[in-house]
Design an enzyme around this catalytic site. Sequence first.
Site, PDB file in Angstrom:
ATOM      1  CD  GLU A 149      -2.706   1.249   0.137  1.00 17.60           C
ATOM      2  OE1 GLU A 149      -3.480   0.339  -0.160  1.00 17.60           O
ATOM      3  OE2 GLU A 149      -2.601   2.296  -0.543  1.00 17.60           O
ATOM      4  N   PRO A 250      13.115  20.806   4.297  1.00 14.93           N
ATOM      5  CG  PRO A 250      14.345  22.752   4.698  1.00 14.93           C
ATOM      6  CD  PRO A 250      13.451  22.095   3.677  1.00 14.93           C
ATOM      7  N   GLY A 251      12.971  20.476   7.925  1.00 18.77           N
ATOM      8  CA  GLY A 251      12.034  20.732   9.018  1.00 18.77           C
ATOM      9  C   GLY A 251      12.484  20.025  10.273  1.00 18.77           C
ATOM     10  N   GLY A 255       8.193  11.833  10.276  1.00 23.89           N
ATOM     11  CA  GLY A 255       7.632  11.037  11.365  1.00 23.89           C
ATOM     12  C   GLY A 255       6.498  10.195  10.826  1.00 23.89           C
ATOM     13  CB  CYS A 258       4.904   4.724   6.827  1.00 20.99           C
ATOM     14  SG  CYS A 258       3.311   3.886   6.779  1.00 20.99           S
TER      15      CYS A 258
HETATM   16  N1  LIG Z   1      -0.870   4.247   7.734  1.00 20.62           N
HETATM   17  C1  LIG Z   1      -0.314   4.437   6.534  1.00 20.62           C
HETATM   18  O1  LIG Z   1      -0.240   5.567   6.031  1.00 20.62           O
HETATM   19  C2  LIG Z   1       0.254   3.274   5.751  1.00 20.62           C
HETATM   20  C3  LIG Z   1       0.562   3.453   4.392  1.00 20.62           C
HETATM   21  C4  LIG Z   1       1.075   2.384   3.676  1.00 20.62           C
HETATM   22  C5  LIG Z   1       1.313   1.167   4.311  1.00 20.62           C
HETATM   23  N2  LIG Z   1       1.033   1.041   5.638  1.00 20.62           N
HETATM   24  C6  LIG Z   1       1.269  -0.282   6.264  1.00 20.62           C
HETATM   25  O2  LIG Z   1       0.016  -0.934   6.375  1.00 20.62           O
HETATM   26  C7  LIG Z   1      -0.048  -1.699   7.594  1.00 20.62           C
HETATM   27  C8  LIG Z   1      -1.232  -1.237   8.439  1.00 20.62           C
HETATM   28  O3  LIG Z   1      -1.008   0.112   8.830  1.00 20.62           O
HETATM   29  P1  LIG Z   1      -2.155   0.985   9.515  1.00 20.62           P
HETATM   30  O4  LIG Z   1      -1.592   2.357   9.671  1.00 20.62           O
HETATM   31  O5  LIG Z   1      -3.443   0.798   8.794  1.00 20.62           O
HETATM   32  O6  LIG Z   1      -2.247   0.252  10.948  1.00 20.62           O
HETATM   33  P2  LIG Z   1      -3.317   0.510  12.091  1.00 20.62           P
HETATM   34  O7  LIG Z   1      -2.612   0.260  13.356  1.00 20.62           O
HETATM   35  O8  LIG Z   1      -4.016   1.825  11.880  1.00 20.62           O
HETATM   36  O9  LIG Z   1      -4.418  -0.627  11.850  1.00 20.62           O
HETATM   37  C9  LIG Z   1      -4.209  -1.989  12.080  1.00 20.62           C
HETATM   38  C10 LIG Z   1      -5.555  -2.609  12.462  1.00 20.62           C
HETATM   39  O10 LIG Z   1      -5.400  -4.024  12.519  1.00 20.62           O
HETATM   40  C11 LIG Z   1      -6.159  -4.521  13.608  1.00 20.62           C
HETATM   41  N3  LIG Z   1      -5.663  -5.862  13.962  1.00 20.62           N
HETATM   42  C12 LIG Z   1      -4.530  -6.189  14.616  1.00 20.62           C
HETATM   43  N4  LIG Z   1      -4.424  -7.535  14.693  1.00 20.62           N
HETATM   44  C13 LIG Z   1      -5.510  -8.064  14.084  1.00 20.62           C
HETATM   45  C14 LIG Z   1      -5.954  -9.390  13.821  1.00 20.62           C
HETATM   46  N5  LIG Z   1      -5.266 -10.452  14.208  1.00 20.62           N
HETATM   47  N6  LIG Z   1      -7.120  -9.543  13.149  1.00 20.62           N
HETATM   48  C15 LIG Z   1      -7.842  -8.468  12.738  1.00 20.62           C
HETATM   49  N7  LIG Z   1      -7.454  -7.191  12.948  1.00 20.62           N
HETATM   50  C16 LIG Z   1      -6.313  -6.994  13.618  1.00 20.62           C
HETATM   51  C17 LIG Z   1      -5.984  -3.468  14.683  1.00 20.62           C
HETATM   52  O11 LIG Z   1      -6.979  -3.537  15.659  1.00 20.62           O
HETATM   53  C18 LIG Z   1      -6.056  -2.182  13.851  1.00 20.62           C
HETATM   54  O12 LIG Z   1      -7.394  -1.707  13.742  1.00 20.62           O
HETATM   55  C19 LIG Z   1       1.318  -1.529   8.255  1.00 20.62           C
HETATM   56  O13 LIG Z   1       2.162  -2.582   7.855  1.00 20.62           O
HETATM   57  C20 LIG Z   1       1.822  -0.217   7.665  1.00 20.62           C
HETATM   58  O14 LIG Z   1       3.218  -0.142   7.648  1.00 20.62           O
HETATM   59  C21 LIG Z   1       0.496   2.054   6.367  1.00 20.62           C
END
Ligand SMILES: NC(=O)c1ccc[n+]([C@@H]2O[C@H](COP(=O)([O-])OP(=O)(O)OC[C@H]3O[C@@H](n4cnc5c(N)ncnc54)[C@H](O)[C@@H]3O)[C@@H](O)[C@H]2O)c1
EC number: 1.1.1.22
Length: 433
Positions: A149, A250-251, A255, A258
């Site tokens: 993603e 810059p900043g 954070g 990701c």
């Molecule tokens: N947040 C971003 O901008 C972003 C962008 C690209 C990729 N990612 C990647 O995507 C992944 C998810 O990130 P996120 O920010 O959505 O995380 P998040 O913490 O917001 O959401 C994760 C969700 O998974 C649920 N969960 C945990 N264990 C579970 C299980 N066994 N069964 C069902 N649900 C369960 C949690 O309750 C939570 O609601 C990560 O690997 C992250 O690195 C995040």
Amino acid sequence: MTLTIVGAGYVGLVTAAVFADLGNRVFCVDIVREKVEGLKKGKVPFFEPSLTEYVVRNQAAKRLFFTTNYSEAVPKSQAVFICVGTPPKNNGEADLSYLFAAVEETAKNLSGYTLIAIKSTIPIGFEDDLEATVKKYAKTKFEFGACPEFLREGTAIEDTLHPDRIVIGATSKKAQKVLLELHAPISGERIICDVRSAQLIKYAANALLATKVSFANALAALCEKMGADVKKVLAGVGADRRIGHSFLYPGVGYGGSCLPKDVLAFIHLANHFGYDFDLLRSVDAVNNGQIEAFIGKVRTALGNGHLKRGLAGKKVAVLGLAFKPNTDDIRDAPSVKVINHLVDLGAEVTAYDPQAMANARKIFPKIKYAPNVYKAIEGQDAMLVVTEWSEFREMDLSVIKKLLKRPIIIDGRNIFDPEKVKGLGFKYYGIGR
Ligand SMILES: NC(=O)c1ccc[n+]([C@@H]2O[C@H](COP(=O)([O-])OP(=O)(O)OC[C@H]3O[C@@H](n4cnc5c(N)ncnc54)[C@H](O)[C@@H]3O)[C@@H](O)[C@H]2O)c1
């Protein structure tokens, strides 16, 4: 198509809502009962523009369903997207416990050929362990794919509907077909590759974005020593189409949930495969140094010379808590590190953020919070800009001057024009200018 999305976080919930809106029947599974109960009533547990409308509309149309029960969702689905968190362990390595738990529950409920597509960012080399986990429980045929993603919080729906690329990490034609069909209504270049290459694309992309930020920050430090203006320098550098302007700002450092964790996980992963990614170690070190440099400016502006209690008795307004504008996410946000330093040095902090104050209160229950930006700066010794929300850019400088006790701005995001603010009688500290 009928799908299961595992994890109703920033990635899972957006993916579920968008795929439902495109006409699929989507089950979104999460283990947190209150979250699921709230979602059933249309309550999105975090701030993301337009997401509530998507969730409400698609539940009403009976295309989107929320549950804590895998057995209500997985057996009906042709594809399962795993979108659970992969947070960092203390040593920087990715914690895959949520991933394995989610895959195990999925495996127990498979019925008929199912593609299990991993959207979470996970290190290369776990394919065999994942496969073994599913084989232990699954009675039917399955395949793994990686569909990393790239959405950005704050523009997540738009990014999901109009991504630059869709990475389809799947080797069999059958698995590729499922992913291609599902993404057919979505624009963007298709990159079809093996699972490992797909996962590596995600880490490499985030690492390069972080590298651009740290390059800009290193250049800013040099500009301060040389008496040049980093904003002008980077305008000239980024104008080169081979380089581009994005992420060359810059900043106080990058954070969020990701970049920091993915840079550390990538260093760890490279090491595991026998490669010392010292370039990325420097990227991380420069990023950490930005917080100290920023605090150094606060001490220069307000400090009493005392090493440990250098800001005792000083009142400061911290504007911006979210790791970037248009989100309420404070995971690994620079604001958290900045506030920790300020409090340790004895400063009295009043914070304001348009969306992230509820999340910040959980970490900092003792600092003050203001109901709006002008209340935040009233009577303060200095105003510190930590996140570049547009409402901060649009503030009336003459009102700021009247409200602050001392006219000091420490601008961690270079949102103000130094000449203009200095002309109005402010003492101004930017980054690299
Ligand atoms: N947040 C971003 O901008 C972003 C962008 C690209 C990729 N990612 C990647 O995507 C992944 C998810 O990130 P996120 O920010 O959505 O995380 P998040 O913490 O917001 O959401 C994760 C969700 O998974 C649920 N969960 C945990 N264990 C579970 C299980 N066994 N069964 C069902 N649900 C369960 C949690 O309750 C939570 O609601 C990560 O690997 C992250 O690195 C995040």
